[in-house]
Design an enzyme around this catalytic site. Sequence first.
Site, short mmCIF file in Angstrom:
data_model
loop_
_atom_site.label_atom_id
_atom_site.label_comp_id
_atom_site.label_asym_id
_atom_site.label_seq_id
_atom_site.Cartn_x
_atom_site.Cartn_y
_atom_site.Cartn_z
N ARG A 42 0.85 -1.21 0.00
CA ARG A 42 0.00 0.00 0.00
C ARG A 42 0.88 1.25 0.00
O ARG A 42 0.55 2.27 -0.60
CB ARG A 42 -0.97 -0.01 1.18
CG ARG A 42 -1.71 1.32 1.36
CD ARG A 42 -3.01 1.21 2.15
NE ARG A 42 -2.93 0.45 3.37
CZ ARG A 42 -2.32 0.87 4.49
NH1 ARG A 42 -1.70 2.02 4.54
NH2 ARG A 42 -2.32 0.10 5.56
N TYR A 94 -15.93 17.90 -15.24
CA TYR A 94 -16.35 16.51 -15.42
C TYR A 94 -17.36 16.17 -14.30
O TYR A 94 -17.08 16.37 -13.12
CB TYR A 94 -15.13 15.57 -15.36
CG TYR A 94 -15.53 14.14 -15.10
CD1 TYR A 94 -16.31 13.45 -16.02
CD2 TYR A 94 -15.17 13.52 -13.92
CE1 TYR A 94 -16.71 12.15 -15.76
CE2 TYR A 94 -15.57 12.21 -13.65
CZ TYR A 94 -16.34 11.54 -14.58
OH TYR A 94 -16.76 10.25 -14.32
N LYS A 190 -8.28 6.42 -19.24
CA LYS A 190 -8.57 6.89 -20.60
C LYS A 190 -7.37 6.62 -21.53
O LYS A 190 -7.05 5.48 -21.78
CB LYS A 190 -8.97 8.36 -20.56
CG LYS A 190 -9.95 8.71 -19.45
CD LYS A 190 -11.24 7.92 -19.51
CE LYS A 190 -12.14 8.31 -18.33
NZ LYS A 190 -13.25 7.40 -18.16
#
Length: 368
Positions: A42, A94, A190
């Site tokens: 982590r 967005y 994306k």
Amino acid sequence: MKFETLAIHGGNLIADDNHPVVQPITLSTTFHHKEGSPTYSRAANPNRHALEQVLAKMEQGKSAAAFSSGNAAGMAVFQALQPGSHIIAPNDMYHGMRKQLEEIFDGILEVSFVDLTDVESLQKAIRPNTQLLWIETPSNPLLKISDISALSAIARSNGIKVVCDNTFATPVFQNPLTLGADLVMHSSTKYFGGHSDILGGALITKEEDAFWERVKNVQITGGAVPSAFDCYYLTRSIKTLPYRMKGHAEHAGHVAAYLTQHSKVEEVYYPGLKQHPGHEVAARQMSGFGGMLSFLIKGDADDADRFISNLRFFTNATSLGGVESLIERRAGVEGSDSTTPPNLVRVSVGLEHLDDLLSDLDQAFEAL
Ligand SMILES: Cc1ncc(COP(=O)(O)O)c(C=O)c1O
């Protein structure tokens, strides 16, 4: 190193005695306690480290932090602010990020949504407690262009941090850190991923300052980090990012030009078009205009839906930046509080052959 070389070699960190050509995936969540080794995945993992190295280099920043989604990356910035801070964000931000500010940070942070294509409106929105300016250019879904240099100069003189969502442009076409921004944000789901199969997000900083320390703490202690697998695949996809972006932008330019002359199209939003209101600023701050565009179909939401359902090579699906062309009627996806025109069609122009894309659009208009 030139950008194409950097994209291939910048994240290929090999410390394996077998000398593989590409970095192996390190699945172990824990590591022997040894000087210089990671301790727990982590906090640090070799594949995430490699990804963060190439991200920082591509955006010309000092350091990067990878997250499990673009929204998690954006949220880390908001969580790093002191409660009671004021944020200025674009009025066409967005919608997922806007929803965070309106719903998750309601009562914790103050927000003003303003038209950032107008530099004056930033000055007017500044309050004594304004800590952050959020820019998104080109914006999703209207492809609005904001002047990163002009906005950052005003923010800087008022002690306000600037974050730019660079998802649509990618560092292939735009480097906000060199234009005055302090942080860059990406949905790496994306163009970085590029194949519609990895969810991820990233932040890149110009300086490793106290604010960045807070962001890193949210990443590591908050724990919304990507898996070693996702980091590996993202680093792999980034190797072809420069060439994919050249293809996306070339195709989008042709599709935009085709749409502007079509009798069934009311308006086209693509910053590469001379008539786009943000074209001049885009030409100054971008080295290419990207692969995203939107247009208004003549008619209503039903006409737009019918047009979309006539297509063969453009899949009716949300998201963007993959090799395959995607299309959607954006207001339908954003939901009942959407301010997007109901007849607006958003297109992520893919890397299929241009002739196939143009003839598909032709037959779909014909069948309307
Ligand atoms: C401009 C922009 N920013 C942020 C995001 C959020 O990214 P993610 O879906 O990876 O959480 C998206 C997703 O569509 C986006 O288009």
